[in-house]
Design a protein around this motif. Sequence first.
Motif, PDB file in Angstrom:
ATOM      1  N   TYR A  22       0.796  -1.224   0.000  1.00 56.66           N
ATOM      2  CA  TYR A  22       0.000   0.000   0.000  1.00 56.66           C
ATOM      3  C   TYR A  22       0.830   1.276   0.000  1.00 56.66           C
ATOM      4  O   TYR A  22       0.360   2.314  -0.434  1.00 56.66           O
ATOM      5  CB  TYR A  22      -0.926   0.037   1.226  1.00 56.66           C
ATOM      6  CG  TYR A  22      -2.128  -0.844   1.095  1.00 56.66           C
ATOM      7  CD1 TYR A  22      -3.269  -0.392   0.455  1.00 56.66           C
ATOM      8  CD2 TYR A  22      -2.123  -2.126   1.614  1.00 56.66           C
ATOM      9  CE1 TYR A  22      -4.385  -1.198   0.338  1.00 56.66           C
ATOM     10  CE2 TYR A  22      -3.229  -2.940   1.499  1.00 56.66           C
ATOM     11  CZ  TYR A  22      -4.362  -2.482   0.864  1.00 56.66           C
ATOM     12  OH  TYR A  22      -5.451  -3.281   0.742  1.00 56.66           O
ATOM     13  N   PHE A  23       2.034   1.196   0.523  1.00 54.76           N
ATOM     14  CA  PHE A  23       2.864   2.387   0.666  1.00 54.76           C
ATOM     15  C   PHE A  23       4.268   2.110   0.139  1.00 54.76           C
ATOM     16  O   PHE A  23       4.747   0.986   0.200  1.00 54.76           O
ATOM     17  CB  PHE A  23       2.969   2.822   2.131  1.00 54.76           C
ATOM     18  CG  PHE A  23       1.673   3.242   2.720  1.00 54.76           C
ATOM     19  CD1 PHE A  23       1.206   4.548   2.559  1.00 54.76           C
ATOM     20  CD2 PHE A  23       0.885   2.351   3.433  1.00 54.76           C
ATOM     21  CE1 PHE A  23      -0.006   4.936   3.089  1.00 54.76           C
ATOM     22  CE2 PHE A  23      -0.331   2.737   3.967  1.00 54.76           C
ATOM     23  CZ  PHE A  23      -0.776   4.026   3.792  1.00 54.76           C
ATOM     24  N   GLY A  24       4.905   3.166  -0.346  1.00 58.66           N
ATOM     25  CA  GLY A  24       6.295   3.088  -0.758  1.00 58.66           C
ATOM     26  C   GLY A  24       7.119   3.981   0.142  1.00 58.66           C
ATOM     27  O   GLY A  24       6.601   4.922   0.743  1.00 58.66           O
ATOM     28  N   GLY A  25       8.398   3.688   0.234  1.00 60.98           N
ATOM     29  CA  GLY A  25       9.248   4.492   1.089  1.00 60.98           C
ATOM     30  C   GLY A  25      10.640   4.649   0.527  1.00 60.98           C
ATOM     31  O   GLY A  25      11.057   3.893  -0.342  1.00 60.98           O
ATOM     32  N   ASN A  26      11.335   5.646   1.036  1.00 59.56           N
ATOM     33  CA  ASN A  26      12.722   5.886   0.679  1.00 59.56           C
ATOM     34  C   ASN A  26      13.577   5.408   1.843  1.00 59.56           C
ATOM     35  O   ASN A  26      13.557   6.007   2.921  1.00 59.56           O
ATOM     36  CB  ASN A  26      12.963   7.369   0.403  1.00 59.56           C
ATOM     37  CG  ASN A  26      14.342   7.645  -0.116  1.00 59.56           C
ATOM     38  OD1 ASN A  26      15.328   7.161   0.427  1.00 59.56           O
ATOM     39  ND2 ASN A  26      14.423   8.439  -1.168  1.00 59.56           N
ATOM     40  N   GLN A  27      14.303   4.324   1.607  1.00 63.88           N
ATOM     41  CA  GLN A  27      15.098   3.701   2.668  1.00 63.88           C
ATOM     42  C   GLN A  27      16.179   4.636   3.188  1.00 63.88           C
ATOM     43  O   GLN A  27      16.490   4.639   4.371  1.00 63.88           O
ATOM     44  CB  GLN A  27      15.718   2.419   2.123  1.00 63.88           C
ATOM     45  CG  GLN A  27      16.423   1.594   3.148  1.00 63.88           C
ATOM     46  CD  GLN A  27      16.897   0.275   2.574  1.00 63.88           C
ATOM     47  OE1 GLN A  27      16.930   0.078   1.368  1.00 63.88           O
ATOM     48  NE2 GLN A  27      17.260  -0.635   3.443  1.00 63.88           N
ATOM     49  N   LYS A  28      16.740   5.431   2.321  1.00 60.25           N
ATOM     50  CA  LYS A  28      17.820   6.334   2.711  1.00 60.25           C
ATOM     51  C   LYS A  28      17.301   7.491   3.570  1.00 60.25           C
ATOM     52  O   LYS A  28      17.907   7.861   4.570  1.00 60.25           O
ATOM     53  CB  LYS A  28      18.489   6.876   1.447  1.00 60.25           C
ATOM     54  CG  LYS A  28      19.894   7.275   1.592  1.00 60.25           C
ATOM     55  CD  LYS A  28      20.467   7.600   0.217  1.00 60.25           C
ATOM     56  CE  LYS A  28      21.953   7.794   0.325  1.00 60.25           C
ATOM     57  NZ  LYS A  28      22.541   8.063  -0.980  1.00 60.25           N
ATOM     58  N   LEU A  29      16.164   8.067   3.176  1.00 64.45           N
ATOM     59  CA  LEU A  29      15.622   9.234   3.875  1.00 64.45           C
ATOM     60  C   LEU A  29      14.623   8.878   4.975  1.00 64.45           C
ATOM     61  O   LEU A  29      14.217   9.753   5.744  1.00 64.45           O
ATOM     62  CB  LEU A  29      14.944  10.175   2.867  1.00 64.45           C
ATOM     63  CG  LEU A  29      15.852  10.714   1.768  1.00 64.45           C
ATOM     64  CD1 LEU A  29      15.039  11.515   0.764  1.00 64.45           C
ATOM     65  CD2 LEU A  29      16.967  11.552   2.367  1.00 64.45           C
TER      66      LEU A  29
END
Length: 83
Positions: A22-29
């Motif tokens: 359902y959601f995407g994310g930025n692993q670095k930020l």
Amino acid sequence: MEKHTDLSDPVLRSKIKNRKLYFGGNQKLKIYGLLTCSSGKRMKRENRVFFISEKEALENNYRPCGHCMKEKYKLWRNEQHGK
């Protein structure tokens, strides 16, 4: 949490279509947001992760995106600054 680099494109599309992500994310930020977010679509594949729920993103210490989740971001920011 699933890393984009660990998923083939057909598997990723299937999981999104079948509502397993359902959601995407930025692993670095450490930011998560909606899969439709224009900011999220621009990030590098190696930085992208996916979550089945908002709860999972929060448990992994990600914060809401300021673009696609403005209200949740404002709440998060106010909590961080003790307001």
